[in-house]
Design an enzyme around this catalytic site. Structure first.
Site, mmCIF file in Angstrom:
data_model
loop_
_atom_site.group_PDB
_atom_site.id
_atom_site.type_symbol
_atom_site.label_atom_id
_atom_site.label_comp_id
_atom_site.label_asym_id
_atom_site.label_seq_id
_atom_site.Cartn_x
_atom_site.Cartn_y
_atom_site.Cartn_z
ATOM 1 N N LYS A 10 0.817 -1.087 -0.002
ATOM 2 C CA LYS A 10 -0.017 -0.003 -0.185
ATOM 3 C C LYS A 10 0.876 1.154 0.127
ATOM 4 O O LYS A 10 1.955 1.225 0.181
ATOM 5 C CB LYS A 10 -0.794 -0.141 0.982
ATOM 6 C CG LYS A 10 -1.848 -1.124 1.133
ATOM 7 C CD LYS A 10 -2.955 -1.274 2.304
ATOM 8 C CE LYS A 10 -3.740 -2.460 2.285
ATOM 9 N NZ LYS A 10 -4.646 -2.424 3.339
ATOM 10 N N TYR A 50 -12.197 -2.976 -3.310
ATOM 11 C CA TYR A 50 -12.744 -2.850 -1.813
ATOM 12 C C TYR A 50 -14.335 -2.910 -1.851
ATOM 13 O O TYR A 50 -14.984 -2.675 -0.873
ATOM 14 C CB TYR A 50 -12.160 -1.611 -0.999
ATOM 15 C CG TYR A 50 -10.838 -1.950 -0.584
ATOM 16 C CD1 TYR A 50 -10.314 -3.044 0.016
ATOM 17 C CD2 TYR A 50 -9.825 -0.927 -0.894
ATOM 18 C CE1 TYR A 50 -9.199 -3.415 0.637
ATOM 19 C CE2 TYR A 50 -8.335 -1.208 -0.492
ATOM 20 C CZ TYR A 50 -8.044 -2.505 -0.094
ATOM 21 O OH TYR A 50 -6.646 -2.455 0.579
ATOM 22 N N THR A 92 -5.415 -7.649 10.556
ATOM 23 C CA THR A 92 -5.537 -6.395 9.973
ATOM 24 C C THR A 92 -5.334 -4.986 10.739
ATOM 25 O O THR A 92 -4.779 -4.153 10.157
ATOM 26 C CB THR A 92 -7.420 -6.014 9.581
ATOM 27 O OG1 THR A 92 -7.747 -7.295 8.914
ATOM 28 C CG2 THR A 92 -7.605 -4.804 8.773
ATOM 29 N N ARG A 103 2.553 -6.705 9.369
ATOM 30 C CA ARG A 103 1.831 -5.679 9.990
ATOM 31 C C ARG A 103 2.239 -5.364 11.542
ATOM 32 O O ARG A 103 2.427 -4.568 12.265
ATOM 33 C CB ARG A 103 0.371 -5.851 10.063
ATOM 34 C CG ARG A 103 -0.153 -5.644 8.391
ATOM 35 C CD ARG A 103 -1.563 -6.067 8.520
ATOM 36 N NE ARG A 103 -2.295 -5.810 6.984
ATOM 37 C CZ ARG A 103 -3.152 -6.591 6.600
ATOM 38 N NH1 ARG A 103 -3.671 -7.283 7.586
ATOM 39 N NH2 ARG A 103 -3.820 -6.231 5.298
ATOM 40 N N ASN A 113 -2.096 -0.149 6.742
ATOM 41 C CA ASN A 113 -1.517 -1.158 7.304
ATOM 42 C C ASN A 113 -0.584 -2.199 6.292
ATOM 43 O O ASN A 113 -0.360 -3.339 6.450
ATOM 44 C CB ASN A 113 -2.473 -2.164 7.979
ATOM 45 C CG ASN A 113 -3.573 -2.685 6.825
ATOM 46 O OD1 ASN A 113 -3.282 -2.169 5.613
ATOM 47 N ND2 ASN A 113 -4.559 -3.227 7.016
ATOM 48 N N HIS A 116 -2.150 -5.635 1.360
ATOM 49 C CA HIS A 116 -3.143 -6.137 1.359
ATOM 50 C C HIS A 116 -3.048 -7.600 0.632
ATOM 51 O O HIS A 116 -1.972 -7.763 -0.017
ATOM 52 C CB HIS A 116 -4.171 -5.574 0.234
ATOM 53 C CG HIS A 116 -5.264 -6.362 -0.237
ATOM 54 N ND1 HIS A 116 -6.563 -6.430 0.346
ATOM 55 C CD2 HIS A 116 -5.308 -7.029 -1.408
ATOM 56 C CE1 HIS A 116 -7.103 -7.032 -0.205
ATOM 57 N NE2 HIS A 116 -6.815 -7.523 -1.162
ATOM 58 N N GLU A 127 -9.123 -10.653 -7.736
ATOM 59 C CA GLU A 127 -7.987 -9.495 -7.723
ATOM 60 C C GLU A 127 -6.954 -9.644 -8.754
ATOM 61 O O GLU A 127 -6.619 -8.359 -9.155
ATOM 62 C CB GLU A 127 -7.544 -9.472 -6.110
ATOM 63 C CG GLU A 127 -8.618 -9.163 -5.262
ATOM 64 C CD GLU A 127 -8.398 -9.306 -3.859
ATOM 65 O OE1 GLU A 127 -7.282 -9.825 -3.379
ATOM 66 O OE2 GLU A 127 -9.266 -9.176 -2.853
HETATM 67 P P1 CMP Z 1 -7.033 -5.015 3.624
HETATM 68 O O1 CMP Z 1 -6.633 -6.187 4.322
HETATM 69 O O2 CMP Z 1 -6.415 -3.984 2.565
HETATM 70 O O3 CMP Z 1 -8.702 -5.006 3.729
HETATM 71 C C1 CMP Z 1 -9.485 -4.011 3.988
HETATM 72 C C2 CMP Z 1 -8.780 -2.812 4.458
HETATM 73 O O4 CMP Z 1 -9.629 -1.837 4.993
HETATM 74 C C3 CMP Z 1 -7.847 -3.108 5.518
HETATM 75 O O5 CMP Z 1 -6.855 -3.700 4.924
HETATM 76 C C4 CMP Z 1 -7.513 -1.785 6.072
HETATM 77 O O6 CMP Z 1 -6.547 -1.084 5.303
HETATM 78 C C5 CMP Z 1 -8.986 -1.094 6.108
HETATM 79 N N1 CMP Z 1 -9.414 -1.154 7.303
HETATM 80 C C6 CMP Z 1 -10.121 -2.255 7.780
HETATM 81 N N2 CMP Z 1 -10.750 -2.012 8.976
HETATM 82 C C7 CMP Z 1 -10.486 -0.392 9.093
HETATM 83 C C8 CMP Z 1 -10.971 0.198 10.201
HETATM 84 N N3 CMP Z 1 -11.612 -0.201 11.182
HETATM 85 N N4 CMP Z 1 -10.724 1.517 10.019
HETATM 86 C C9 CMP Z 1 -9.579 1.991 9.132
HETATM 87 N N5 CMP Z 1 -9.662 1.239 8.007
HETATM 88 C C10 CMP Z 1 -9.772 -0.143 8.092
#
Ligand code: CMP
Length: 134
Positions: A10, A50, A92, A103, A113, A116, A127
């Protein structure tokens, strides 16, 4: 079983100059990078990636973040690659992710984070098609 998974570094990983170290971990594990490109995602592509999060309170923040800079998209191949990569990436929320995961070691907040990774075979197929058209 040998699988392919989609992994994306990311904008925070790119900005913090962590892409080499993160990719190194996948290679050190024995996984193979079979496709890779750097791009700045359009809002349209971000919303497609997403889709399942549309309507959630963090959706706007997530889309703004993910389109804020360049990302590195990859297809990674190996035995049980989908679950192995998810394990390496960690939970996550980086505050909950185990140390030793990407992470857990490099992250401190969401949505930034770092990585992905596809969560299932179906997501991986979808994807990879979205980013690499195959
Ligand atoms: P990812 O694994 O890419 O899948 C969905 C993404 O949404 C996740 O990683 C984070 O980057 C984001 N995400 C998930 N939960 C939250 C949250 N509570 N607040 C902000 N971002 C979030």
């Amino acid at each position: 079983m040998r699988e392919r998974t989609f992994v994306m570094l990311k904008p925070d990983a790119v900005k913090r100059k962590l892409i080499g170290r993160i990719i190194q971990r996948f290679e050190d594990k024995g996984l193979e990078i079979v496709e890779m490109k750097m791009l700045k995602m359009s809002r349209e592509l971000a919303e497609k990636l997403y889709e399942e999060h549309r309507g959630k309170d963090f959706f706007e923040k997530l889309i703004n973040f993910i389109t804020s800079g360049r990302v590195v998209a990859m297809v990674i191949e190996g035995e049980e690659a989908i679950s192995v990569v998810r394990k390496m990436v960690g939970k996550t929320n980086p505050l909950e992710a185990d140390m030793g995961t990407i992470r857990g070691d490099f992250g401190y907040s969401t949505p930034d984070n770092l990585v992905h990774a596809s969560d299932s075979r179906e997501s991986a197929r979808r994807e990879i098609e979205l980013f690499f058209g195959r």
